[in-house]
Design a protein around this motif. Structure first.
Motif, PDB file in Angstrom:
ATOM      1  N   ARG A 427      87.278-125.984  46.140  1.00  0.00           N
ATOM      2  CA  ARG A 427      86.833-125.108  47.248  1.00  0.00           C
ATOM      3  C   ARG A 427      85.882-124.012  46.769  1.00  0.00           C
ATOM      4  NH1 ARG A 427      91.963-126.591  48.302  1.00  0.00           N
ATOM      5  NH2 ARG A 427      92.667-125.110  46.751  1.00  0.00           N
ATOM      6  N   HIS A 434      78.843-123.668  50.330  1.00  0.00           N
ATOM      7  CA  HIS A 434      80.287-123.744  50.574  1.00  0.00           C
ATOM      8  C   HIS A 434      80.676-125.223  50.662  1.00  0.00           C
ATOM      9  CE1 HIS A 434      80.341-119.437  51.889  1.00  0.00           C
ATOM     10  NE2 HIS A 434      79.066-119.728  52.058  1.00  0.00           N
ATOM     11  N   ARG A 457      87.968-123.411  57.540  1.00  0.00           N
ATOM     12  CA  ARG A 457      87.881-122.527  56.361  1.00  0.00           C
ATOM     13  C   ARG A 457      86.426-122.253  56.005  1.00  0.00           C
ATOM     14  NH1 ARG A 457      86.250-123.941  51.991  1.00  0.00           N
ATOM     15  NH2 ARG A 457      87.173-126.012  52.046  1.00  0.00           N
ATOM     16  N   GLU A 461      84.411-118.734  55.880  1.00  0.00           N
ATOM     17  CA  GLU A 461      83.744-118.288  54.637  1.00  0.00           C
ATOM     18  C   GLU A 461      82.307-117.872  54.938  1.00  0.00           C
ATOM     19  OE1 GLU A 461      85.870-121.013  51.135  1.00  0.00           O
ATOM     20  OE2 GLU A 461      83.744-121.269  51.570  1.00  0.00           O
ATOM     21  N   SER A 480      90.407-119.904  49.855  1.00  0.00           N
ATOM     22  CA  SER A 480      88.986-119.615  49.666  1.00  0.00           C
ATOM     23  C   SER A 480      88.809-118.506  48.622  1.00  0.00           C
ATOM     24  CB  SER A 480      88.403-119.158  51.003  1.00  0.00           C
ATOM     25  OG  SER A 480      87.274-118.368  50.794  1.00  0.00           O
TER      26      SER A 480
END
Ligand code: FAD
Length: 551
Positions: A427, A434, A457, A461, A480
């Motif tokens: 991750r 990302h 997620r 982010e 994250s």
């Protein structure tokens, strides 16, 4: 050069969820989804197959089942107004494990079928499953190495572990089939630690393989699972661009991120989300290059290789004969050179009532023609369900995911032994890039539900990175680098800690103690202990000398 706020690469469930979440939080954002193929849905694909009602019906050739605990997916299906129906489960199931004999059982899994398997086999199944569950329960999905047995588990494959604990061939076959059905992979190629983490992510090994209770195969989607992506893409409109495979990503700290497509076109964005399988991330060129662990991750995370098939029938004859349609098979045969293709199958009768069987085929049949595979599958179904599996046949359809561009295999990517330290970076961001996709999820990783979670997620982010912090839902930042609890998990430094089983030591000291007591009882002529040892003495004497004990 066209410039937007966010580029999402991959129009599977993860990528489309990312774009959807971003626009939900800030509709003014300029978001673009780039998809390499000429369709959306990624590893979900719903096709029309000829059926008993002559009009044909929809069948899933990719992701299909939904489980009761897959909350992220269930919530999305609810939002998209997509309905579910239960997987048919009533009746006898068939298993071919340990030898070429086909056995029937009605329990949820063969491990509970004492009537069909010997007590010894059942005890072996149950022992192995509980041992694996006990180990996977100790795993923290955010930090696999916080478990003391993690290093040793990552050093071995699931097969070597199975060899060390399973006492019967049936139990080993059951585990092998489980690995093939869940990952499309052979147990000998997978890190045991990865498997334990995967089980924990879905609940337990039983949850991955069961259709009852919290099992992953409880429900099916009316009209097929590709609708999920089709509906999300429809709402995104021309923000989704097909035939736009990404070849090169240039990124930097604080600066823009630029992508080059396979057709040479260049685009620019503030943040980029790569929502594609890890094996495909490994094919993209990065400048600056990926760090050592991330590079090793993509070099050692490889897709499974199963072929999915659907056979449609004139009637659900297996139901009429008291069978559920469920098969698990190790494909053992006494005929040299014969390959029995089916790994597992289920009833696939549609919500419109069109009878069918769905299943998965061994990777060994990849180089066969579709016709050869069709014949082998139907022949194998006749073995389990009798001649009607041939006489009631209507049509055969299959999907070989290994030949699918921008995918590389089926159903998920897995980690080979010794690479779980690299996996823990899955991750982690690479400057402005990302990473989403089901393999990056914490809960139900590898499944459609994991894909939804990972998309949420990644979206949060990006909102965080763009400075839109008041719109961030911190619940989705778990795992994250932006999470307040984030720490980079790594294996312990003391590689030389003895992780071997304490039972060897216990056995050694126990034996030494018994010999000690025996020696003392002999030396001091202790009558009570001598009486206890006498039958053993007699047996050893007789075995050694061949004579009776002197009275
Ligand atoms: C046969 C099969 C059976 C399955 N059964 C189930 C099941 O029953 N239940 C369940 O929950 N899950 C199941 N799965 C898994 C499930 O389908 C996946 O977990 C999920 O669809 C993954 O979604 P994703 O968005 O993470 O990745 P993907 O669906 O793989 O989407 C990634 C997208 O990125 C695109 N892409 C890749 N590289 C590039 C590039 N360089 N440039 C641009 N685009 C790119 C791909 O074309 C693809 O559209 C199954 C999968 C398969 C194949």
């Amino acid at each position: 050069m066209e410039s937007v706020d966010v580029i999402v690469v991959g129009a599977g469930i993860a990528g489309l969820t990312t774009a959807r979440e971003l626009l939900k939080q800030d509709p003014t954002l300029k978001v673009l989804v780039l998809e390499g193929k000429d369709r959306v849905g990624g590893r979900t694909l719903t096709v029309n197959v000829q059926t008993a009602n002559h009009t044909g019906d929809k069948f899933d050739m990719g992701g299909q089942w939904v489980g009761r605990t897959q909350k992220e997916l269930l919530a999305l299906l609810d939002e998209l107004k997509i309905e579910l129906y239960e997987q048919y489960e009533t009746g006898r199931k068939k298993a071919q494990l340990g030898n070429e004999k086909i056995r029937s059982y009605t329990a949820s899994l063969p491990i509970f079928a004492a009537g069909s398997f010997t007590l010894y086999e059942v005890i072996d199944f149950v022992r192995n499953i509980f041992r694996m569950n006990r180990m996977s329960n100790k795993i923290n999905v955010l930090d696999a190495f916080s478990w003391e047995g993690a290093v040793a588990a990552d050093e071995q494959s699931v097969a070597s572990f199975a060899r060390s604990i399973a006492l019967t061939r049936s139990a080993r076959d059951a585990l092998d089939i489980g690995m093939r059905a869940v990952y499309g992979a052979e147990a000998k190629r997978m890190s045991l630690l990865y498997h334990l983490l995967y089980c924990k992510s879905g609940g337990s090994f039983m949850d991955l393989i069961e259709a009852t209770g919290d099992g992953a195969q409880a429900f099916r989607i009316k009209g097929g699972s590709q609708q999920i992506s089709l509906k999300m893409a429809e709402a995104l409109g021309d923000r989704v661009r097909l035939r736009s495979g990404v070849r090169h990503i240039e990124t930097s700290e604080g600066g823009p991120t630029r992508v080059t497509l396979l057709n040479g076109e260049k685009l620019e964005c503030k943040r980029l989300v790569l929502a594609i399988p890890p094996n495909q991330c490994g094919l993209v060129e990065f400048s600056p290059p990926l760090g050592y662990l991330k590079r090793r991750l993509y070099d050692n995370m490889t897709p499974g290789h199963l072929i999915k098939f659907v056979v449609t029938y004139k009637s659900s004859f297996w139901r009429a004969d008291g069978n559920s349609g469920e098969i698990i098979s190790a494909g053992r045969t006494t005929i040299p050179g014969e390959i029995l293709p089916i790994v597992c199958s289920y009833d696939a009768t549609t919500s419109n009532g069109c009878p069918a069987i769905v299943g998965f085929i061994h990777a060994e049949l990849h180089d066969w023609t579709m016709n050869e595979r069709c014949n082998a599958v139907v022949k194998d179904l006749v073995r389990f369900f009798g001649s009607k599996a041939l006489s009631e046949f209507i049509a055969y359809e299959e999907k070989n995911w290994n030949k699918e561009p921008f995918n590389g295999g089926c159903p998920v990517d897995y980690v080979t032994p010794g690479n779980m330290d690299a996996f823990m970076t899955i991750r982690d961001m690479h400057y402005g890039v990302h990473f989403a996709g089901t393999e990056t999820a914490l809960v139900w990783m590898g499944y459609m539900s994991g894909a939804v979670e990972s998309g949420k997620r990644a979206a949060n982010e990006v909102l965080h990175a763009l400075g839109l912090r008041e719109r961030v839902d911190h619940k989705y930042l778990k795992g994250s680098q932006f999470s307040v609890e984030y720490h980079h998990p790594h294996p312990p430094n003391d590689h030389y800690v003895d992780y071997t089983s304490p039972w060897r030591r216990r056995l050694f000291f126990g034996t030494a103690l018994v010999f000690g007591i025996y020696a003392v009882s002999k030396k001091y002529d202790l009558s009570y202990t001598a009486r206890v040892f006498r039958p053993v003495e007699k047996s050893v004497f007789k075995w050694w000398t061949g004579m009776e004990w002197p009275h």
